[in-house]
Design an enzyme around this catalytic site. Structure first.
Site, PDB file in Angstrom:
ATOM      1  N   VAL A  72      -6.488  26.731  -1.264  1.00 20.73           N
ATOM      2  CA  VAL A  72      -8.203  26.926  -1.799  1.00 20.73           C
ATOM      3  C   VAL A  72      -7.929  28.262  -0.380  1.00 20.73           C
ATOM      4  O   VAL A  72      -7.580  26.986   0.812  1.00 20.73           O
ATOM      5  CB  VAL A  72      -8.846  26.749  -1.351  1.00 20.73           C
ATOM      6  CG1 VAL A  72      -9.235  26.015  -3.117  1.00 20.73           C
ATOM      7  CG2 VAL A  72      -8.798  25.018  -0.861  1.00 20.73           C
ATOM      8  N   SER A 110      -1.359  27.420   6.310  1.00 18.12           N
ATOM      9  CA  SER A 110      -1.809  26.914   5.567  1.00 18.12           C
ATOM     10  C   SER A 110      -1.386  24.901   6.316  1.00 18.12           C
ATOM     11  O   SER A 110      -1.070  24.999   6.751  1.00 18.12           O
ATOM     12  CB  SER A 110      -0.752  27.380   3.924  1.00 18.12           C
ATOM     13  OG  SER A 110      -1.453  27.841   4.053  1.00 18.12           O
ATOM     14  N   VAL A 121      -2.658  20.663  -2.928  1.00 15.80           N
ATOM     15  CA  VAL A 121      -3.758  21.227  -2.214  1.00 15.80           C
ATOM     16  C   VAL A 121      -3.331  21.780  -1.263  1.00 15.80           C
ATOM     17  O   VAL A 121      -2.798  21.054  -0.423  1.00 15.80           O
ATOM     18  CB  VAL A 121      -4.761  20.299  -2.414  1.00 15.80           C
ATOM     19  CG1 VAL A 121      -5.930  21.452  -2.107  1.00 15.80           C
ATOM     20  CG2 VAL A 121      -5.103  19.303  -3.787  1.00 15.80           C
ATOM     21  N   GLU A 122      -3.255  23.198  -1.584  1.00 17.16           N
ATOM     22  CA  GLU A 122      -3.041  24.019  -0.140  1.00 17.16           C
ATOM     23  C   GLU A 122      -4.137  24.552   0.276  1.00 17.16           C
ATOM     24  O   GLU A 122      -4.856  25.435  -0.170  1.00 17.16           O
ATOM     25  CB  GLU A 122      -1.603  24.558  -0.245  1.00 17.16           C
ATOM     26  CG  GLU A 122      -2.022  26.120   0.841  1.00 17.16           C
ATOM     27  CD  GLU A 122      -0.401  27.662   0.495  1.00 17.16           C
ATOM     28  OE1 GLU A 122      -0.994  28.357   1.227  1.00 17.16           O
ATOM     29  OE2 GLU A 122      -0.391  26.921  -0.713  1.00 17.16           O
ATOM     30  N   ILE A 123      -4.904  24.422   1.397  1.00 19.13           N
ATOM     31  CA  ILE A 123      -5.889  24.895   2.519  1.00 19.13           C
ATOM     32  C   ILE A 123      -5.211  25.845   2.971  1.00 19.13           C
ATOM     33  O   ILE A 123      -4.108  25.777   4.435  1.00 19.13           O
ATOM     34  CB  ILE A 123      -6.750  24.045   2.816  1.00 19.13           C
ATOM     35  CG1 ILE A 123      -7.144  22.688   1.776  1.00 19.13           C
ATOM     36  CG2 ILE A 123      -7.972  24.538   3.613  1.00 19.13           C
ATOM     37  CD1 ILE A 123      -7.759  21.225   2.537  1.00 19.13           C
TER      38      ILE A 123
END
Length: 128
Positions: A72, A110, A121-123
């Site tokens: 995201v 990231s 979950v990658e930000i």
């Protein structure tokens, strides 16, 4: 056909309340429930949460807990996001910290964490 972007994804969760709390409390997503359907909203995107036994149709050929790996986009400083996640005691991937990646829009930085079912979950934040 000209595809424009991603609308939503569906995550199969083993514990609906734990998933809601993670995405709401750690990632500041807004949870919305309509009948038996639960969605997480952020920006112009949505994540649907399905418990295996609800019988939602259609579903993936082999629905499984913890099999997703998604990214995201966020705004702001990745360093500040990382500090915020640490402060919230988010389940960050050990020894990764902030990493450089190439995403759909170019160079980005990231951080990675895991939700209660083990989904990665990658930000990311894109370079200016």
């Amino acid at each position: 056909m000209k595809l424009k972007g991603m609308d939503h994804i569906v995550l199969v969760v083993s514990d609906l309340q734990a998933a809601i709390e993670f995405y709401r409390d750690i990632l500041d997503m807004r949870a919305e429930q309509r009948g038996v359907n639960t969605a997480l909203l952020f920006g112009d995107c949505k994540i649907h949460l399905h418990e295996m036994q609800t019988g939602a149709r259609p579903v993936a050929a082999v629905p499984a807990y913890g099999s997703q790996d998604f990214c995201v986009r966020a705004e702001g400083s990745i360093q500040e996001i990382y500090k915020e996640l640490q402060k919230k005691k988010a389940p960050l991937e050990p020894e990764m910290g902030i990493v450089k990646r190439i995403g759909a829009l170019g160079e980005m930085q990231s951080v990675y964490l895991r939700d209660p079912d083990g989904n990665l979950v990658e930000i990311c934040v894109y370079s200016a």
